[in-house]
Design a protein around this motif. Structure first.
Motif, mmCIF file in Angstrom:
data_model
loop_
_atom_site.group_PDB
_atom_site.id
_atom_site.type_symbol
_atom_site.label_atom_id
_atom_site.label_comp_id
_atom_site.label_asym_id
_atom_site.label_seq_id
_atom_site.Cartn_x
_atom_site.Cartn_y
_atom_site.Cartn_z
ATOM 1 N N ARG A 172 29.037 38.893 43.678
ATOM 2 C CA ARG A 172 29.534 39.620 45.058
ATOM 3 C C ARG A 172 29.171 38.551 46.075
ATOM 4 O O ARG A 172 29.070 38.893 47.041
ATOM 5 C CB ARG A 172 28.564 40.768 45.463
ATOM 6 N N THR A 173 29.675 37.353 45.764
ATOM 7 C CA THR A 173 29.612 36.176 46.666
ATOM 8 C C THR A 173 31.320 35.872 47.010
ATOM 9 O O THR A 173 32.075 36.246 45.961
ATOM 10 C CB THR A 173 28.771 35.083 46.292
ATOM 11 N N ARG A 227 26.073 46.434 43.529
ATOM 12 C CA ARG A 227 25.290 45.778 44.285
ATOM 13 C C ARG A 227 25.131 46.029 45.599
ATOM 14 O O ARG A 227 24.119 45.978 46.422
ATOM 15 C CB ARG A 227 25.698 44.385 44.125
ATOM 16 N N VAL A 228 26.173 46.576 46.212
ATOM 17 C CA VAL A 228 26.273 47.045 47.645
ATOM 18 C C VAL A 228 25.156 48.339 47.858
ATOM 19 O O VAL A 228 24.569 48.459 48.531
ATOM 20 C CB VAL A 228 27.784 47.393 48.082
ATOM 21 N N LEU A 229 25.646 49.173 46.707
ATOM 22 C CA LEU A 229 24.609 50.367 46.776
ATOM 23 C C LEU A 229 23.231 50.218 46.641
ATOM 24 O O LEU A 229 22.305 50.822 47.205
ATOM 25 C CB LEU A 229 25.254 51.292 45.786
ATOM 26 N N ARG A 241 19.566 53.656 50.632
ATOM 27 C CA ARG A 241 19.195 54.782 51.458
ATOM 28 C C ARG A 241 19.899 55.228 52.423
ATOM 29 O O ARG A 241 20.339 56.414 52.694
ATOM 30 C CB ARG A 241 17.663 54.387 52.032
ATOM 31 N N GLU A 242 20.781 54.316 53.098
ATOM 32 C CA GLU A 242 21.552 54.587 54.088
ATOM 33 C C GLU A 242 22.900 55.268 53.402
ATOM 34 O O GLU A 242 23.458 56.148 54.212
ATOM 35 C CB GLU A 242 22.118 53.128 54.704
ATOM 36 N N LEU A 243 23.189 55.068 52.277
ATOM 37 C CA LEU A 243 24.528 55.448 51.742
ATOM 38 C C LEU A 243 24.251 56.605 50.755
ATOM 39 O O LEU A 243 25.111 57.076 50.054
ATOM 40 C CB LEU A 243 25.302 54.403 50.984
ATOM 41 N N ASP A 244 23.094 56.951 50.762
ATOM 42 C CA ASP A 244 22.665 58.276 49.995
ATOM 43 C C ASP A 244 23.522 59.619 50.385
ATOM 44 O O ASP A 244 23.725 59.772 51.541
ATOM 45 C CB ASP A 244 21.379 58.700 50.081
ATOM 46 N N GLY A 245 24.011 60.085 49.443
ATOM 47 C CA GLY A 245 25.246 61.095 49.887
ATOM 48 C C GLY A 245 26.520 61.005 50.183
ATOM 49 O O GLY A 245 27.408 61.605 50.496
ATOM 50 N N VAL A 246 27.019 59.556 50.371
ATOM 51 C CA VAL A 246 28.256 59.211 50.709
ATOM 52 C C VAL A 246 28.864 59.117 49.566
ATOM 53 O O VAL A 246 28.545 58.579 48.639
ATOM 54 C CB VAL A 246 28.174 57.825 51.735
ATOM 55 N N LEU A 265 28.645 50.694 55.514
ATOM 56 C CA LEU A 265 29.969 51.541 55.437
ATOM 57 C C LEU A 265 30.795 50.316 55.160
ATOM 58 O O LEU A 265 31.714 50.271 54.383
ATOM 59 C CB LEU A 265 30.379 52.236 56.421
ATOM 60 N N GLY A 266 30.886 49.227 56.163
ATOM 61 C CA GLY A 266 31.681 48.275 56.309
ATOM 62 C C GLY A 266 31.604 47.431 54.949
ATOM 63 O O GLY A 266 32.459 47.038 54.221
ATOM 64 N N GLU A 267 30.448 47.069 54.528
ATOM 65 C CA GLU A 267 30.273 46.154 53.549
ATOM 66 C C GLU A 267 30.557 46.971 52.018
ATOM 67 O O GLU A 267 31.034 46.621 51.200
ATOM 68 C CB GLU A 267 28.674 45.762 53.163
ATOM 69 N N LEU A 268 30.209 48.313 51.926
ATOM 70 C CA LEU A 268 30.714 49.193 50.868
ATOM 71 C C LEU A 268 31.987 48.962 50.617
ATOM 72 O O LEU A 268 32.663 48.958 49.672
ATOM 73 C CB LEU A 268 30.282 50.403 50.975
#
Length: 358
Positions: free
Chosen positions: A78-79, A102-104, A109-114, A154-157
């Motif tokens: 992921r580099t 790796r992003v998840l 926590r922030e992306l839980d449920g997305v 969200l941007g990184e995902l």
């Protein structure tokens, strides 16, 4: 089974990494042979290629980037890597699951449920509407739909994992000071990534293994995983096992290699080489002791530029106004000091001459 000691592995690594003798290769072929260069610091690959190629000129890499034959993209570990267009098209789908995980993992926590599928579709629509875009732009646009997640996750995902993208020039050009703007890989190169086979076979993993061994072998399975970031390669290795030869290292671990790949005599002289920050000659292994002492291992992940003396990390270096400053990690002999100073003069000339002609 033949045992290869640390010095034998060191000389094999230097040969595969084009550090034992500068190569007469076109830049695009060198980037391909090396399986890309780690490039989150956009100027570092220029020194990496200068140390490996005879007569390297920064304009040659600039032309490949603007001509879309080489790209900057999230890939191994992921580099950001500098890779050929052909390699990113062939390899990206095999890295998709790792990039997403790796992003998840960072933003669990922030992306839980997305819904990742929804994020990918929304990001593709945003990029199609107005390319290229920054990661922050995409994050802010998506946050309107998923406000609890926040723009940065969200941007990184979207950009680092779900939608294959490239960082477009002038980012990564010689002496360019430019922010990161992203475009879809498919629109930048005019075609999409190769799909994964539906039958469960792993031809991409097999090809990655062969290419890794050509550039980094002999190596263990753990080394292959450390370089790629991919967990699911044992089956790919097993599928091509009959093509490979095996050795042992000094700790009894099995090393695999291509039968006809160079394994120089351990007594082969190794020239002084200056490596950029985050060079894969060091980072491409789980066990880096073939090239760097354990006491100095952290230098390889801290962004320090290093000097190889007799094939091993023996100093760090920095560059100021027309001056390369060397900080030894051990005492040099008089001959070593002379050789290091001479190569530093060549590096200074490269950096200053390239500035004048850029």
């Amino acid at each position: 089974m033949t045992t290869l000691d640390s010095r034998a592995l060191n000389r094999a690594t230097l040969a595969r990494q084009l550090l034992l003798e500068r190569a007469d290769l076109p830049v695009v072929e060198a980037v391909s042979h090396l399986c890309g260069l780690q490039a989150q610091e956009p100027q570092e690959p220029f020194v990496g290629l200068w140390s490996r190629l005879r007569g390297f000129q920064p304009a040659a890499l600039d032309e490949l980037l603007t001509g879309r034959r080489v790209v900057r993209t999230h890939l191994m570990r992921r580099t950001i890597h500098l890779v050929t267009a052909g390699d990113v098209l062939a390899w990206r789908s095999r890295h998709d699951a790792m990039l997403r995980q790796r992003v998840l993992g960072v933003y669990r926590r922030e992306l839980d449920g997305v819904d990742p599928g929804g994020v990918a579709a929304a990001a593709r629509a945003e990029l199609a509407r107005d390319e290229p875009r920054t990661m922050a732009d995409i994050g802010r646009a998506l946050a309107g739909r998923w406000p609890s997640a926040g723009p940065r996750p969200l941007g990184e995902l979207a950009i680092a994992a779900l939608v294959p993208t490239v960082q477009v020039p002038p980012r990564g050009l010689w002496r360019a000071k430019a922010g990161v703007r992203n475009a879809r890989l498919s629109s930048w190169l005019g075609c999409d990534v190769d799909p994964l086979p539906e039958d469960g076979a792993d031809p991409i993993g097999q090809a990655l293994t062969r290419r890794y061994l050509a550039a980094f072998g002999p190596a263990t399975g753990a080394d292959l995983r450390a370089w790629s970031g991919l967990a699911g390669l044992p089956a790919a290795v097993a599928a091509i096992r009959d093509e490979l030869v095996a050795f042992r290292d000094e700790h009894g671990r099995e090393l695999l290699d291509l039968p006809d790949a160079p394994r120089p005599d351990p007594g082969t002289l190794a020239p002084v080489r200056f490596l950029p920050a985050f060079d894969n000659a060091i980072l491409g292994y789980q066990d880096r002791s073939r090239i760097i002492d354990d006491a100095h291992r952290n230098l390889s992940v801290a962004g320090e530029r290093v000097v190889l003396v007799d094939g091993r990390v023996a100093a760090t270096w920095t560059v100021g106004a027309d001056t390369v400053t060397i900080t030894p990690l051990r005492r040099f002999t008089r001959a070593e000091r002379t050789a290091v100073d001479e190569e530093a003069r060549h590096l200074t000339a490269f950096l200053t001459d390239a500035v004048r002609t850029s």
